[in-house]
Write a protein that holds these residues in place. Structure first.
Motif, PDB file in Angstrom:
ATOM      1  N   GLU A 137       0.841  -1.048   0.183  1.00 50.60           N
ATOM      2  CA  GLU A 137      -0.106   0.004  -0.201  1.00 50.60           C
ATOM      3  C   GLU A 137       0.830   1.085   0.008  1.00 50.60           C
ATOM      4  O   GLU A 137       0.409   2.216  -0.277  1.00 50.60           O
ATOM      5  CB  GLU A 137      -0.961  -0.015   1.267  1.00 50.60           C
ATOM      6  N   ASN A 138       2.011   1.108   0.298  1.00 50.50           N
ATOM      7  CA  ASN A 138       2.938   2.298   0.594  1.00 50.50           C
ATOM      8  C   ASN A 138       3.980   2.438  -0.715  1.00 50.50           C
ATOM      9  O   ASN A 138       4.636   3.452  -0.633  1.00 50.50           O
ATOM     10  CB  ASN A 138       3.749   2.170   1.966  1.00 50.50           C
ATOM     11  N   VAL A 139       3.903   1.648  -1.761  1.00 47.92           N
ATOM     12  CA  VAL A 139       4.935   1.928  -2.786  1.00 47.92           C
ATOM     13  C   VAL A 139       4.010   1.959  -4.215  1.00 47.92           C
ATOM     14  O   VAL A 139       2.913   1.374  -4.171  1.00 47.92           O
ATOM     15  CB  VAL A 139       5.954   0.943  -2.887  1.00 47.92           C
ATOM     16  N   ASN A 140       4.565   2.163  -5.067  1.00 46.59           N
ATOM     17  CA  ASN A 140       3.945   2.197  -6.554  1.00 46.59           C
ATOM     18  C   ASN A 140       4.601   1.174  -7.562  1.00 46.59           C
ATOM     19  O   ASN A 140       4.313   1.410  -8.920  1.00 46.59           O
ATOM     20  CB  ASN A 140       3.665   4.014  -6.906  1.00 46.59           C
ATOM     21  N   ILE A 141       5.280   0.368  -7.138  1.00 46.15           N
ATOM     22  CA  ILE A 141       6.003  -0.640  -7.865  1.00 46.15           C
ATOM     23  C   ILE A 141       5.391  -1.763  -7.517  1.00 46.15           C
ATOM     24  O   ILE A 141       4.732  -2.213  -6.427  1.00 46.15           O
ATOM     25  CB  ILE A 141       7.499  -0.645  -7.748  1.00 46.15           C
ATOM     26  N   PRO A 142       5.508  -2.973  -8.426  1.00 41.16           N
ATOM     27  CA  PRO A 142       4.922  -4.381  -7.960  1.00 41.16           C
ATOM     28  C   PRO A 142       5.686  -4.907  -6.825  1.00 41.16           C
ATOM     29  O   PRO A 142       7.111  -4.682  -6.471  1.00 41.16           O
ATOM     30  CB  PRO A 142       5.116  -5.125  -9.527  1.00 41.16           C
ATOM     31  N   VAL A 143       4.965  -5.605  -5.925  1.00 43.16           N
ATOM     32  CA  VAL A 143       5.457  -6.228  -4.870  1.00 43.16           C
ATOM     33  C   VAL A 143       4.840  -7.766  -5.017  1.00 43.16           C
ATOM     34  O   VAL A 143       3.949  -8.021  -5.245  1.00 43.16           O
ATOM     35  CB  VAL A 143       4.807  -5.839  -3.583  1.00 43.16           C
ATOM     36  N   VAL A 144       6.257  -8.602  -4.781  1.00 46.64           N
ATOM     37  CA  VAL A 144       6.167 -10.099  -4.722  1.00 46.64           C
ATOM     38  C   VAL A 144       6.044 -10.485  -3.262  1.00 46.64           C
ATOM     39  O   VAL A 144       6.984 -10.169  -2.715  1.00 46.64           O
ATOM     40  CB  VAL A 144       7.123 -10.600  -5.705  1.00 46.64           C
ATOM     41  N   ALA A 145       5.047 -11.402  -3.144  1.00 51.81           N
ATOM     42  CA  ALA A 145       5.145 -12.228  -1.587  1.00 51.81           C
ATOM     43  C   ALA A 145       5.945 -13.423  -1.768  1.00 51.81           C
ATOM     44  O   ALA A 145       5.734 -14.156  -2.831  1.00 51.81           O
ATOM     45  CB  ALA A 145       3.645 -12.325  -1.126  1.00 51.81           C
ATOM     46  N   ASN A 146       6.551 -13.587  -0.644  1.00 51.42           N
ATOM     47  CA  ASN A 146       7.252 -14.805  -0.591  1.00 51.42           C
ATOM     48  C   ASN A 146       7.233 -15.548   1.016  1.00 51.42           C
ATOM     49  O   ASN A 146       7.187 -14.690   1.942  1.00 51.42           O
ATOM     50  CB  ASN A 146       8.884 -14.519  -0.878  1.00 51.42           C
ATOM     51  N   GLY A 147       7.190 -16.831   1.000  1.00 55.33           N
ATOM     52  CA  GLY A 147       7.087 -17.407   2.172  1.00 55.33           C
ATOM     53  C   GLY A 147       5.835 -18.460   2.523  1.00 55.33           C
ATOM     54  O   GLY A 147       4.662 -17.822   2.499  1.00 55.33           O
ATOM     55  N   ASP A 148       5.994 -19.573   2.897  1.00 56.07           N
ATOM     56  CA  ASP A 148       4.919 -20.599   2.811  1.00 56.07           C
ATOM     57  C   ASP A 148       3.891 -20.702   1.862  1.00 56.07           C
ATOM     58  O   ASP A 148       2.753 -21.115   2.084  1.00 56.07           O
ATOM     59  CB  ASP A 148       4.185 -20.252   4.186  1.00 56.07           C
ATOM     60  N   VAL A 149       4.467 -20.722   0.424  1.00 55.18           N
ATOM     61  CA  VAL A 149       3.504 -20.885  -0.560  1.00 55.18           C
ATOM     62  C   VAL A 149       3.748 -22.140  -0.973  1.00 55.18           C
ATOM     63  O   VAL A 149       4.786 -22.274  -1.622  1.00 55.18           O
ATOM     64  CB  VAL A 149       3.493 -19.782  -1.815  1.00 55.18           C
ATOM     65  N   ARG A 150       2.769 -23.178  -0.809  1.00 54.66           N
ATOM     66  CA  ARG A 150       3.004 -24.567  -0.967  1.00 54.66           C
ATOM     67  C   ARG A 150       1.938 -25.053  -1.814  1.00 54.66           C
ATOM     68  O   ARG A 150       1.900 -26.238  -2.226  1.00 54.66           O
ATOM     69  CB  ARG A 150       2.823 -25.177   0.293  1.00 54.66           C
ATOM     70  N   SER A 151       1.075 -24.304  -2.386  1.00 56.98           N
ATOM     71  CA  SER A 151      -0.029 -24.883  -3.264  1.00 56.98           C
ATOM     72  C   SER A 151      -0.759 -23.625  -4.073  1.00 56.98           C
ATOM     73  O   SER A 151      -0.541 -22.510  -3.694  1.00 56.98           O
ATOM     74  CB  SER A 151      -1.112 -25.442  -2.547  1.00 56.98           C
ATOM     75  N   ASN A 152      -1.668 -23.842  -4.885  1.00 55.94           N
ATOM     76  CA  ASN A 152      -2.235 -22.910  -5.759  1.00 55.94           C
ATOM     77  C   ASN A 152      -3.247 -22.257  -4.926  1.00 55.94           C
ATOM     78  O   ASN A 152      -3.503 -20.950  -5.218  1.00 55.94           O
ATOM     79  CB  ASN A 152      -2.888 -23.526  -6.891  1.00 55.94           C
ATOM     80  N   LYS A 153      -3.829 -22.944  -3.925  1.00 54.60           N
ATOM     81  CA  LYS A 153      -4.816 -22.311  -3.018  1.00 54.60           C
ATOM     82  C   LYS A 153      -4.119 -21.364  -2.166  1.00 54.60           C
ATOM     83  O   LYS A 153      -4.740 -20.212  -1.804  1.00 54.60           O
ATOM     84  CB  LYS A 153      -5.167 -23.491  -2.011  1.00 54.60           C
ATOM     85  N   ASP A 154      -2.682 -21.459  -1.767  1.00 54.23           N
ATOM     86  CA  ASP A 154      -1.831 -20.535  -1.088  1.00 54.23           C
ATOM     87  C   ASP A 154      -1.782 -19.309  -1.859  1.00 54.23           C
ATOM     88  O   ASP A 154      -1.660 -18.170  -1.558  1.00 54.23           O
ATOM     89  CB  ASP A 154      -0.524 -20.935  -0.546  1.00 54.23           C
ATOM     90  N   VAL A 155      -1.555 -19.415  -3.305  1.00 51.64           N
ATOM     91  CA  VAL A 155      -1.330 -18.361  -4.135  1.00 51.64           C
ATOM     92  C   VAL A 155      -2.748 -17.296  -4.097  1.00 51.64           C
ATOM     93  O   VAL A 155      -2.315 -16.373  -3.952  1.00 51.64           O
ATOM     94  CB  VAL A 155      -1.044 -18.974  -5.670  1.00 51.64           C
ATOM     95  N   HIS A 156      -3.760 -17.755  -4.194  1.00 54.74           N
ATOM     96  CA  HIS A 156      -4.916 -17.090  -4.035  1.00 54.74           C
ATOM     97  C   HIS A 156      -5.358 -16.365  -2.919  1.00 54.74           C
ATOM     98  O   HIS A 156      -5.780 -15.464  -2.657  1.00 54.74           O
ATOM     99  CB  HIS A 156      -6.321 -17.954  -4.322  1.00 54.74           C
ATOM    100  N   PHE A 157      -4.916 -17.238  -1.741  1.00 50.04           N
ATOM    101  CA  PHE A 157      -5.108 -16.763  -0.215  1.00 50.04           C
ATOM    102  C   PHE A 157      -4.052 -15.463  -0.120  1.00 50.04           C
ATOM    103  O   PHE A 157      -4.656 -14.608   0.460  1.00 50.04           O
ATOM    104  CB  PHE A 157      -4.619 -17.946   0.706  1.00 50.04           C
ATOM    105  N   VAL A 158      -2.893 -15.615  -0.444  1.00 51.34           N
ATOM    106  CA  VAL A 158      -1.896 -14.455  -0.179  1.00 51.34           C
ATOM    107  C   VAL A 158      -2.414 -13.528  -1.004  1.00 51.34           C
ATOM    108  O   VAL A 158      -2.272 -12.176  -0.598  1.00 51.34           O
ATOM    109  CB  VAL A 158      -0.378 -15.048  -0.786  1.00 51.34           C
ATOM    110  N   HIS A 159      -2.887 -13.503  -2.335  1.00 54.72           N
ATOM    111  CA  HIS A 159      -3.122 -12.375  -3.070  1.00 54.72           C
ATOM    112  C   HIS A 159      -4.541 -11.683  -2.450  1.00 54.72           C
ATOM    113  O   HIS A 159      -4.400 -10.566  -2.416  1.00 54.72           O
ATOM    114  CB  HIS A 159      -3.778 -13.046  -4.501  1.00 54.72           C
ATOM    115  N   GLN A 160      -5.356 -12.589  -1.850  1.00 47.01           N
ATOM    116  CA  GLN A 160      -6.463 -11.799  -1.381  1.00 47.01           C
ATOM    117  C   GLN A 160      -5.998 -11.118   0.086  1.00 47.01           C
ATOM    118  O   GLN A 160      -6.737 -10.023   0.392  1.00 47.01           O
ATOM    119  CB  GLN A 160      -7.378 -13.153  -1.063  1.00 47.01           C
ATOM    120  N   GLN A 161      -5.165 -11.573   0.693  1.00 43.22           N
ATOM    121  CA  GLN A 161      -4.796 -11.066   1.807  1.00 43.22           C
ATOM    122  C   GLN A 161      -3.979  -9.721   1.864  1.00 43.22           C
ATOM    123  O   GLN A 161      -4.074  -8.877   2.669  1.00 43.22           O
ATOM    124  CB  GLN A 161      -3.803 -12.091   3.007  1.00 43.22           C
TER     125      GLN A 161
END
Length: 577
Positions: A200-224
């Motif tokens: 929320e505080n930057v204007n460039i793409p941000v990639v999340a890393n940590g405990d992504v172990r399935s496709n469900k985790d991908v959608h969960f992290v994106h929503q969060q």
């Protein structure tokens, strides 16, 4: 998007609204070309190389060749570097820019060695240095579409992390990957709220890393968090097809990995480890015990062919073309020993032969001692102790290695042929156990005979020395006996001479004795007379003494009378006057 349809353009274009970019994380030893080729087949859109030390990359051509490999279809690709100097990162980026689409600065590695060298997570506390690194890469890489990114961990004070992200954004960073844990955290839950605040505080793409172990985790992290991409590491190791929607590793993915690994000539350790990760969730504990101890590519191919319906002849043909398989080197039929064990076995046979040679009855210890005293042995003797200890150390190491192998393969003895396993794999494990036991016996007997041989040589030398000493004592005893005989003969002659002297001298001695006796009697008589005369003289002397005493008294009396008379005369003379 796969590498075949990729045309070089700015990687930032991958990040589109309502689209989550799926990224393969940099993994030391694992995210190499073969594995990147595999995950790209299963909807991985962007891949990172393993972390490379920029300074070593610049100094060593060997390091460049071993750490960075790619191909025309290995796109889009980001090369991750660990650096502590801006110029090192900029020069390394210039070198890889023709072969990759961007570079990433590792600011998140929490390992102690990396932080001690000024790499990794310690850089999040040096925002000015990180900003300078980004600017230097931007200034020195000529390609305008070449991306520059960083991978960070969060501070305990999140405001510091936000300030860091804003500074590198101002320096021209392309995007930021955030591992949602602090430097000190390892297996604690990921702080998705922190990633959301950074986004929320930057204007460039941000990639999340940590405990992504399935496709469900991908959608969960994106929503969060609302992030633009997710980066997975261990999740992809366990299931390279994760981004394609598979919950477990499909067999086709395993087949693809075998094909790609063989095509790229992947080292067996890496090839085997990836399969161990992929099969972890779909194999039983007993199957893991068997698969994890396989020690050759052909053994792995046999296992997969018999258990997972792989086309074994196809892979054997490919291995044969590479020289990795032949009937003689089949895991079940191969009985050849490795070079080190051939050397140990030869050493054992040499020891046995030498021990038997030492025991030959017609070669005495004294002859062996003479052989050991040759000049050649004298030259060898200076190195003998060191060589002896070195061979003991080598044999002990091999002995314990054989024990380890026996214990490892003995763990599978509870698995019988009736288990759900390939038949020849059971025989293969028994063959491995047999080899380990054989090596154990060879190294054990070699060590034992080496110690026995050393002791035998010592005993032979001591026995030869003792025999020489006994020979010298025997000669000395013979000489002593001869001298004793000579002394005894001389003693006999002396005794005879003494007897002859006694016979001649006895008569003279008797005559002399008689004369002495007579002289003694004469002296006794004279002594008696002298004694009597002495006694008489003593009596006379006593009487003379009495007379002398009487005369002395008489003299004293007369002297007194004389004095009286003188006094009377004096008185008379005075009267007459």
């Amino acid at each position: 998007m796969n590498g075949e349809s990729w045309q070089r353009r700015c990687l930032v274009d991958l990040f589109q609204p309502d689209h989550v970019v799926k990224i393969c994380a940099p993994m030391v030893r694992y995210s190499k070309l073969a594995f990147r080729s595999l995950v790209r087949k299963y909807d991985c859109e962007l891949c990172f190389t393993p972390m490379i030390i920029a300074s070593a990359f610049l100094k060593s051509g060997k390091a460049r060749d071993s750490e960075f490999t790619t191909s025309d279809v290995d796109r889009p690709l980001v090369v991750q570097f660990a650096a502590n100097r801006a110029q090192d990162l900029a020069e390394a980026a210039c070198i890889v820019s023709p072969f990759a689409d961007g570079v990433d600065l590792n600011c998140g590695c929490p390992q102690r060695w990396a932080m001690a060298e000024g790499y990794g997570a310690c850089l999040i506390n040096k925002p000015d240095l990180v900003q300078d690194m980004v600017r230097q890469v931007r200034n020195q890489v000529e390609c305008p579409n070449f991306s520059v990114s960083i991978k960070i961990r969060i501070h305990k004070d999140l405001a510091k992390t936000v300030d860091l992200c804003r500074q590198v954004e101002a320096a021209g960073i392309s995007w930021i990957t955030v591992h949602g844990r602090a430097t000190e955290e390892r297996h604690q839950p990921v702080h998705y709220d922190a990633i959301k605040i950074i986004k929320e505080n930057v204007n460039i793409p941000v990639v999340a890393n940590g405990d992504v172990r399935s496709n469900k985790d991908v959608h969960f992290v994106h929503q969060q968090t609302g992030i633009d991409g997710v980066m997975a590491a261990r999740g992809l190791l366990a299931n390279p097809a994760m981004f394609a929607g598979y919950e477990e590793t499909p067999l086709q993915c395993v087949r693809d990995w075998v094909d790609i690994a063989l095509e790229h000539g992947t080292p067996f350790t890496c090839f085997h480890h990836h399969l161990m990760y992929m099969l972890e969730r779909i194999t039983s504990k007993q199957e893991k015990k068997i698969f994890n101890v396989l020690s050759s590519t052909s053994a792995v191919i046999d296992y997969l062919s018999d258990n997972y319906d792989f086309q074994q002849p196809q892979y054997r043909l490919y291995l044969s073309s590479l020289g990795l398989f032949s009937p003689a080197t089949s895991p079940v039929s191969s009985t050849k020993m490795t070079l080190q064990w051939v050397a140990v076995a030869s050493f054992l046979y040499a020891e046995i032969g030498f021990v038997l040679f030492l025991c030959l009855p017609f070669i005495s210890p004294r002859r062996w001692f003479k052989i050991f005293n040759f000049r050649l042995w004298e030259k060898i003797a200076s190195y003998w102790n060191r060589a002896f200890l070195t061979i003991i150390v080598v044999l002990v190491v091999l002995f314990f290695d054989a024990i380890r192998e026996v214990r490892k393969y003995s763990m599978t003895q509870g698995i019988g042929k009736d288990e759900k396993l390939l038949p020849n794999m059971y025989d293969h494990l028994n063959m491995k156990l047999f080899r380990a036991q054989r090596n154990l016996y060879i190294s054990g007997f070699s060590l034992f005979l080496w110690l026995v041989l050393r002791r035998m040589i010592t005993l032979v030398s001591e026995l030869a020395t003792a025999m020489e000493e006994n020979e010298a004592l025997k000669v000395q005893a013979d000489n002593t006996n001869d001298a004793a005989k000579k002394y005894m003969e001389e003693n006999e002659e002396l005794k005879k001479a003494l007897h002859r002297g006694k016979d001649n001298g006895n008569k003279k001695l008797e005559e002399e004795n008689d004369q002495l006796i007579k002289e003694i009697e004469r002296l006794k008589a004279e002594l008696k007379r002298t004694t009597e005369a002495l006694e008489k003289s003593q009596i006379d002397m006593a009487s003379i003494k009495k007379q002398c005493d009487g005369l002395t008294r008489e003299y004293d009396r007369l002297l007194q009378e004389h004095d009286k008379m003188l006094s009377l005369v004096d008185k008379h003379d005075k009267k007459n006057e």
